[in-house]
Design a protein around this motif. Structure first.
Motif, PDB file in Angstrom:
ATOM      1  N   ILE A  94      -3.724  -7.758   2.221  1.00 46.59           N
ATOM      2  CA  ILE A  94      -3.042  -6.861   3.157  1.00 46.59           C
ATOM      3  C   ILE A  94      -2.207  -5.858   2.363  1.00 46.59           C
ATOM      4  O   ILE A  94      -1.550  -6.232   1.382  1.00 46.59           O
ATOM      5  N   ASN A  95      -2.182  -4.608   2.805  1.00 45.02           N
ATOM      6  CA  ASN A  95      -1.427  -3.572   2.097  1.00 45.02           C
ATOM      7  C   ASN A  95      -0.178  -3.096   2.833  1.00 45.02           C
ATOM      8  O   ASN A  95       0.695  -2.486   2.221  1.00 45.02           O
ATOM      9  N   LYS A  96      -0.105  -3.344   4.153  1.00 41.11           N
ATOM     10  CA  LYS A  96       1.019  -2.796   4.926  1.00 41.11           C
ATOM     11  C   LYS A  96       1.962  -3.913   5.362  1.00 41.11           C
ATOM     12  O   LYS A  96       1.534  -4.906   5.961  1.00 41.11           O
ATOM     13  N   LEU A 121       5.259   0.013   2.826  1.00 38.20           N
ATOM     14  CA  LEU A 121       6.390  -0.701   3.410  1.00 38.20           C
ATOM     15  C   LEU A 121       6.959   0.132   4.552  1.00 38.20           C
ATOM     16  O   LEU A 121       7.282   1.303   4.354  1.00 38.20           O
ATOM     17  N   CYS A 122       7.083  -0.469   5.737  1.00 33.69           N
ATOM     18  CA  CYS A 122       7.600   0.242   6.902  1.00 33.69           C
ATOM     19  C   CYS A 122       8.875  -0.446   7.375  1.00 33.69           C
ATOM     20  O   CYS A 122       8.837  -1.608   7.807  1.00 33.69           O
ATOM     21  N   ILE A 123      10.009   0.248   7.292  1.00 32.40           N
ATOM     22  CA  ILE A 123      11.302  -0.304   7.656  1.00 32.40           C
ATOM     23  C   ILE A 123      11.543  -0.076   9.148  1.00 32.40           C
ATOM     24  O   ILE A 123      11.510   1.057   9.629  1.00 32.40           O
ATOM     25  N   GLU A 124      11.847  -1.158   9.861  1.00 31.58           N
ATOM     26  CA  GLU A 124      11.945  -1.133  11.326  1.00 31.58           C
ATOM     27  C   GLU A 124      13.390  -1.089  11.818  1.00 31.58           C
ATOM     28  O   GLU A 124      14.251  -1.813  11.311  1.00 31.58           O
ATOM     29  N   LEU A 144       7.178   4.050   1.008  1.00 25.85           N
ATOM     30  CA  LEU A 144       8.181   3.602   1.974  1.00 25.85           C
ATOM     31  C   LEU A 144       8.181   4.531   3.176  1.00 25.85           C
ATOM     32  O   LEU A 144       8.414   5.728   3.054  1.00 25.85           O
ATOM     33  N   LYS A 145       7.918   3.940   4.336  1.00 27.20           N
ATOM     34  CA  LYS A 145       7.900   4.682   5.588  1.00 27.20           C
ATOM     35  C   LYS A 145       8.768   3.931   6.604  1.00 27.20           C
ATOM     36  O   LYS A 145       9.404   2.937   6.267  1.00 27.20           O
ATOM     37  N   LEU A 146       8.790   4.400   7.820  1.00 26.81           N
ATOM     38  CA  LEU A 146       9.576   3.766   8.875  1.00 26.81           C
ATOM     39  C   LEU A 146       8.673   3.205   9.952  1.00 26.81           C
ATOM     40  O   LEU A 146       7.574   3.708  10.189  1.00 26.81           O
ATOM     41  N   CYS A 147       9.159   2.157  10.598  1.00 24.03           N
ATOM     42  CA  CYS A 147       8.504   1.571  11.773  1.00 24.03           C
ATOM     43  C   CYS A 147       9.428   1.799  12.960  1.00 24.03           C
ATOM     44  O   CYS A 147      10.572   1.330  12.958  1.00 24.03           O
ATOM     45  N   TYR A 168       8.816  10.482   8.438  1.00 26.50           N
ATOM     46  CA  TYR A 168       8.747   9.273   7.623  1.00 26.50           C
ATOM     47  C   TYR A 168       7.963   8.148   8.310  1.00 26.50           C
ATOM     48  O   TYR A 168       7.878   7.046   7.769  1.00 26.50           O
ATOM     49  N   LEU A 169       7.412   8.412   9.461  1.00 27.10           N
ATOM     50  CA  LEU A 169       6.858   7.358  10.301  1.00 27.10           C
ATOM     51  C   LEU A 169       5.521   6.846   9.771  1.00 27.10           C
ATOM     52  O   LEU A 169       4.640   7.627   9.404  1.00 27.10           O
ATOM     53  N   GLY A 170       5.386   5.499   9.732  1.00 24.31           N
ATOM     54  CA  GLY A 170       4.135   4.887   9.310  1.00 24.31           C
ATOM     55  C   GLY A 170       3.579   3.897  10.293  1.00 24.31           C
ATOM     56  O   GLY A 170       2.384   3.593  10.266  1.00 24.31           O
ATOM     57  N   HIS A 171       4.447   3.353  11.183  1.00 23.56           N
ATOM     58  CA  HIS A 171       4.013   2.291  12.085  1.00 23.56           C
ATOM     59  C   HIS A 171       4.897   2.320  13.321  1.00 23.56           C
ATOM     60  O   HIS A 171       6.044   2.781  13.272  1.00 23.56           O
TER      61      HIS A 171
END
Length: 254
Positions: free
Chosen positions: A99-101, A139-142, A164-167, A192-195
């Motif tokens: 897994i990568n995300k 990496l998605c920070i929530e 580094l992205k955001l959730c 910055y959104l990834g998820h």
């Protein structure tokens, strides 16, 4: 209408997640290790078997990292070491599963951490964490307890690493930030959104309702984010996945 079938995941917090994912060709967000102790000797074998059984017949995955009492900006250096260990364990599980995300909570606590501390300490932590990760790692920070998206956006900007992205969790925002709409959050986080985590509530308790059962306009949110960014992924994080998937079908999103 925008179709998100090829970037939709179902969180295994729902009992029917694996069967729904297999039936419709969606991915899975592995939530078995949200409780950190499930990664430890004695419990890992049990939860590893559960995760692997869920993954059978599914081709795409996200891993939700552990979050209880874990903060990348911890004031106590011993607690900070716990955070380092737990995220390192999660990254190891990701490598084992291919897994990568990863989705990780920000760890922010109101009245405990203030921006002057939380932002630079989070930046320092995540830069160190990413230093030995592959280029394909994401990496998605929530958001969880934040009252606005601003601190998370600052962290993403200052880490200055495309991995580094955001959730965005609009249901969390509906509770913590009623003065800001989900669309206002999404617009600020978009660079910055990834998820995105999809579930709903009525602005009081984080009940993880089905998508149509609450005050968040999920349809408007999906249309905006999916239309603006083709690489953003979505996870249904409702307790009842089937009802939410049917809701998406009825509106042409899948």
């Amino acid at each position: 209408m925008i179709n998100i079938s090829n970037r939709l995941y179902i969180s295994t917090t729902a009992d029917d997640a694996a069967s729904i994912a297999r039936e419709h060709g969606f991915g899975l967000e592995i939530a078995e290790f949200c409780t950190a102790a499930n990664m430890d000797h004695g419990l890992f074998e049990e939860y590893n078997k559960r995760a692997l059984a869920n993954m059978k017949g599914v081709s795409s995955f996200v891993l939700h990292a552990p979050f209880n009492e874990i903060s990348p900006a911890a004031i106590d250096p011993l607690i900070l070491k716990v955070a380092e260990k737990r995220y390192s364990q999660a990254a190891g599980i990701m490598r084992g599963y291919g897994i990568n995300k990863m989705v990780a909570h920000s760890g922010f606590l109101p009245q405990v951490y203030y921006e002057q501390w939380f932002v630079p300490k989070s930046v320092e932590f995540w830069q160190k964490f990413l230093s030995d990760k592959s280029e394909s790692f994401e990496l998605c920070i929530e958001n969880v307890l934040e009252s606005s998206p601003d601190m998370l956006c600052k962290i993403a900007k200052e880490v200055n690493d495309g991995r580094l992205k955001l959730c965005f969790d609009a249901a969390h925002a509906a509770i913590m930030s009623p003065e800001l709409s989900a669309m206002q959050w999404a617009e600020r986080m978009l660079p910055y959104l990834g998820h995105v985590h999809l579930h709903n509530n009525f602005g009081e308790i984080d009940t993880h309702n089905a998508l149509g059962n609450g005050i968040v306009d999920i349809a408007k949110l999906i249309e905006f984010i999916a239309g603006e960014k083709a690489d953003v992924t979505f996870s249904i994080e409702a307790i009842d996945a089937k009802t939410s998937v049917n809701w998406l079908y009825a509106r042409g999103f899948v």
